[in-house]
Design a protein around this motif. Structure first.
Motif, short mmCIF file in Angstrom:
data_model
loop_
_atom_site.label_atom_id
_atom_site.label_comp_id
_atom_site.label_asym_id
_atom_site.label_seq_id
_atom_site.Cartn_x
_atom_site.Cartn_y
_atom_site.Cartn_z
N ILE A 154 135.38 137.09 53.01
CA ILE A 154 136.65 137.54 52.69
C ILE A 154 137.19 136.60 51.66
O ILE A 154 136.76 135.44 51.44
CB ILE A 154 137.37 137.85 53.89
CG1 ILE A 154 138.90 138.42 53.31
CG2 ILE A 154 137.89 136.49 54.26
CD1 ILE A 154 139.79 139.10 54.61
N ASP A 155 137.95 137.30 50.40
CA ASP A 155 138.38 136.44 49.49
C ASP A 155 139.75 135.67 50.18
O ASP A 155 140.30 136.06 51.17
CB ASP A 155 138.79 136.97 48.45
CG ASP A 155 137.71 137.80 47.46
OD1 ASP A 155 136.64 137.12 47.61
OD2 ASP A 155 137.91 138.61 46.85
N SER A 156 139.73 134.35 49.56
CA SER A 156 140.91 133.47 50.07
C SER A 156 142.19 133.87 49.38
O SER A 156 142.22 134.40 48.30
CB SER A 156 140.51 131.97 49.65
OG SER A 156 141.83 131.41 49.94
N ALA A 157 143.32 133.82 50.11
CA ALA A 157 144.67 134.10 49.45
C ALA A 157 145.44 132.95 49.19
O ALA A 157 146.46 132.71 48.74
CB ALA A 157 145.44 134.61 50.64
N THR A 158 144.40 131.92 49.18
CA THR A 158 145.54 130.44 48.77
C THR A 158 145.86 130.57 47.37
O THR A 158 146.94 129.77 46.98
CB THR A 158 144.38 129.25 48.89
OG1 THR A 158 143.09 129.78 48.10
CG2 THR A 158 144.04 128.96 50.13
N ALA A 159 145.27 131.41 46.52
CA ALA A 159 145.86 131.37 44.93
C ALA A 159 147.09 131.98 45.08
O ALA A 159 148.24 131.94 44.24
CB ALA A 159 144.89 132.11 43.99
N LEU A 160 147.61 132.96 46.04
CA LEU A 160 148.80 133.45 46.27
C LEU A 160 149.61 132.88 46.87
O LEU A 160 150.92 132.69 46.76
CB LEU A 160 148.79 134.85 46.86
CG LEU A 160 147.85 136.14 46.10
CD1 LEU A 160 147.55 137.26 47.04
CD2 LEU A 160 148.80 136.56 45.05
N PHE A 161 149.21 132.39 48.00
CA PHE A 161 150.26 131.69 48.93
C PHE A 161 149.39 130.29 49.21
O PHE A 161 148.55 129.93 49.98
CB PHE A 161 150.23 132.25 50.18
CG PHE A 161 150.77 133.85 50.36
CD1 PHE A 161 151.98 133.90 49.96
CD2 PHE A 161 149.93 134.83 50.46
CE1 PHE A 161 152.57 135.20 50.00
CE2 PHE A 161 150.27 135.92 50.22
CZ PHE A 161 151.57 136.31 50.09
N ALA A 162 150.12 129.13 48.94
CA ALA A 162 149.53 127.81 49.02
C ALA A 162 149.35 127.59 50.63
O ALA A 162 148.72 126.91 51.00
CB ALA A 162 150.60 126.57 48.63
N GLY A 163 150.50 128.29 51.49
CA GLY A 163 150.49 128.09 52.84
C GLY A 163 149.07 128.42 53.61
O GLY A 163 149.10 128.37 54.68
N ALA A 164 148.48 129.40 52.71
CA ALA A 164 147.39 129.94 53.55
C ALA A 164 146.34 129.05 53.48
O ALA A 164 145.28 129.28 54.48
CB ALA A 164 146.86 131.24 52.55
N ASN A 165 146.42 127.97 52.99
CA ASN A 165 145.25 126.92 52.96
C ASN A 165 144.71 126.42 54.50
O ASN A 165 143.59 126.90 54.82
CB ASN A 165 145.71 125.66 52.07
CG ASN A 165 144.57 124.77 51.86
OD1 ASN A 165 143.55 124.63 52.92
ND2 ASN A 165 144.63 124.04 50.84
#
Lengths: 405, 168
Positions: free
Chosen positions: B102-113
């Protein structure tokens, strides 16, 4: 935009002027088992790499085998500085799943317990911040008061730190007159000590110099990092679960949400102090409200979830059946999924619970606030001094037990 | 327009059509499922659309369904929050266990890291384009993903703890 996406290429060859310092995992200034591998240029921090998980105990896995009422003890050990809030959060999650409505008096009793826990938690955080800046006295003042809060917990549930307080459907017993007396005594005596504590720090030149502008985070970055609790409010965002999604009748109370401006260590300190005063206001209101309600109500009438009194188990058939079913985990739990969150002392503590109707949760996930905001720590301390990094960590109110779950 | 359940669903439907499935609202929380290939598109839309404005990632976690009717599935669950209108939303996406990408959401939400690292650590879900996808709570050389259902909590060699009688 995201500093975490930058590739880290640090020259550590012999003629490089950068040094690597291992801060932790067991360092007296980190208040818990955290490791930070800090790359430094002299006294300035160039980069930091936090390592977590030293006290990971697989709570989410354990919870998948435990009956619902046995999971309360796991929540104690998340944020152990304010265990009652975690306990109540868990009870409320299950009550939401099974659809139990509590009497007002029980909800107000819960509010008292949760706000006392919040005061205890904020006292620890702020007084330890004082210790880390070199001022030990305030710590000794307020720890005396924290003891009194723990005495109240002990009077109510028999335990002090890992409280396991309350049950699904209410409390295990009513507050005794001694407990009410202790709460009232605390409400009367604590403000004086709190003022004294604030007198030591609030306008103290040394303290302000050490904390102002240290470890700041902007509101935008804090939101992007999913900050919650006092750390988000110090950055100027007035998000508080107690107001946004009220639980346990918080909508009946009048209180303010303090917010800061700069999101730095000093603002976090001030926000926590003000929250202590607001908590006192809430407890006072709750005490007044309880006095107007009929005494003796301390749980909802949900015999299929709430253990009957032990003497009835020996004399009444229904009580015996319910007792057996609850203890053996044979009660009917509906299928469904619930997200419930409470305003923990350091942020939004969420419980994501998926039930397939079995005796234990199919999946339980804890949204642990400090696990989520600790990832911003390297960004917050980049470019600052090592001693500032220490007090930034201290002011974030990180609890290793909660972070590692 | 107030952000009601119907309005959110209508907006999502008009943008993504039939890719929005399993719409329900258990305990009042709007829940939708989207294909894992479109999750970042959906999250970006939810975050950047001026009306929806789901700018806050409350929670991200995984789930494992070994007995899913369409085959063994791993899922990722996002809890989003519009702090201005005070509306919460739950997005789910599922992928087969053999291809847990699945693609990471880190580019949208830093907290997703770290939340994605935790999900990877416990479920083995690979987040593409994640800046630092490695284990976070478990030791680095652990060779399995402990929250998957095939790993029993008790030692499987013991016969005094029969799952039929105790626990799951």
């Amino acid at each position: 935009m995201l500093s975490q996406n930058e590739t880290k290429e640090i020259d550590l060859s012999e003629d490089s002027h950068l040094t690597v310092l291992n801060l932790g995992p067991t360092h007296p200034a980190t208040h818990g088992v955290f490791q930070n591998v800090v790359t430094m240029d002299g006294e300035r921090i160039v980069d930091a790499e936090p390592t977590v998980g030293y006290i990971h105990r697989a709570f989410e896995k354990i919870a998948e085998r435990r009956p619902y009422y046995q999971i309360t003890t796991l929540t104690d050990r998340l944020n152990y500085c304010s265990a009652p809030i975690n306990n109540m959060g868990w009870h409320m999650t299950v009550e939401k799943l099974i659809g139990v409505q509590l009497p007002k008096r029980v909800e107000y009793m819960r509010v008292i317990i949760m706000e006392l826990a919040r005061i205890a938690d904020h006292l620890i955080c702020n007084s330890i911040l004082g210790v880390d800046t070199g001022a030990f006295t305030g710590f000794t003042y307020v720890f005396q008061e924290r003891e009194k809060i723990y005495d109240i917990f002990e009077e109510i549930c028999g335990a002090r730190l890992t409280t396991n307080i309350g049950r699904i459907g209410g409390f295990e017993r009513d507050f005794s007159p001694i407990a009410f007396g202790k709460i009232e005594k605390f409400l009367k005596e604590f403000p004086k000590v709190m003022k004294e504590f604030q007198g030591l720090f609030d306008k103290n030149r040394i303290f302000i110099d050490r904390t102002k502008g240290v470890g700041p985070i902007s509101a935008e970055r804090a939101l992007n990092y999913s900050f919650t609790g006092p750390n988000l409010r110090a950055a100027g965002v007035d998000y508080d679960v107690r107001v946004a999604c009220p639980y346990s009748s918080y909508e009946d109370f009048e209180f303010d949400i303090p917010v800061g401006e700069n999101g730095d260590t000093y603002d976090r300190y001030l926000v926590r102090n003000e929250e202590i005063w607001q908590s006192l206001r809430i407890i006072q209101q709750a005490m007044d409200k309880i006095k107007k309600l009929p005494a003796g109500v301390y749980h909802a009438e949900v015999p299929e979830f709430y253990l009957p009194p032990k003497q009835e188990v020996y004399s009444s058939m229904e009580a015996l059946i319910y007792h057996f079913k609850i203890v053996m985990g044979e009660i009917e739990i509906p299928k469904g999924e619930v997200y419930h969150s409470v305003e923990g002392a350091n942020g939004e503590l969420g419980f994501y619970l998926v039930s397939d109707g079995g005796r234990a949760p199919y999946r339980l996930h804890f949204r642990r606030p400090c696990f989520i905001y600790y990832q911003a720590y390297p960004e917050m301390i980049k470019g600052s001094l090592l001693s500032d990094a220490i007090i930034t960590m201290s002011s974030l109110n990180l609890i290793a037990g909660e972070m590692d779950a | 327009m107030p952000l009601t359940h119907d309005y959110i669903v209508e907006k999502l439907k008009s943008k993504f059509g039939n890719d929005i499935t399993d719409i329900e609202a258990p305990y009042g929380l709007t829940t939708c499922t989207v294909p894992s290939s479109r999750i970042i598109e959906v999250l970006t839309f939810l975050k950047n659309d001026p009306e929806l404005n789901f700018m806050f990632l409350t929670d991200l976690t995984g789930i494992h369904y070994p007995d899913h009717p369409e085959g063994e599935k791993l899922g990722v669950i996002y809890h989003l929050h519009n702090l201005v209108e005070n509306v919460r939303l739950r997005m789910k996406t599922f992928m087969p266990k053999e291809a847990p990408f699945i693609d990471s959401a880190t580019a949208l939400f830093a907290g997703a890291n770290w939340m994605e690292r935790e999900t990877y650590d416990f479920f083995g879900i690979i987040f593409n384009n994640h800046p630092n996808l490695k284990r976070i709570l478990n030791v680095d050389d652990l060779h399995y993903y402990p929250l998957r259902k095939e790993y029993a909590l008790e030692d499987p060699t013991r016969d005094d703890k029969d799952d039929r009688f105790f626990g799951r």
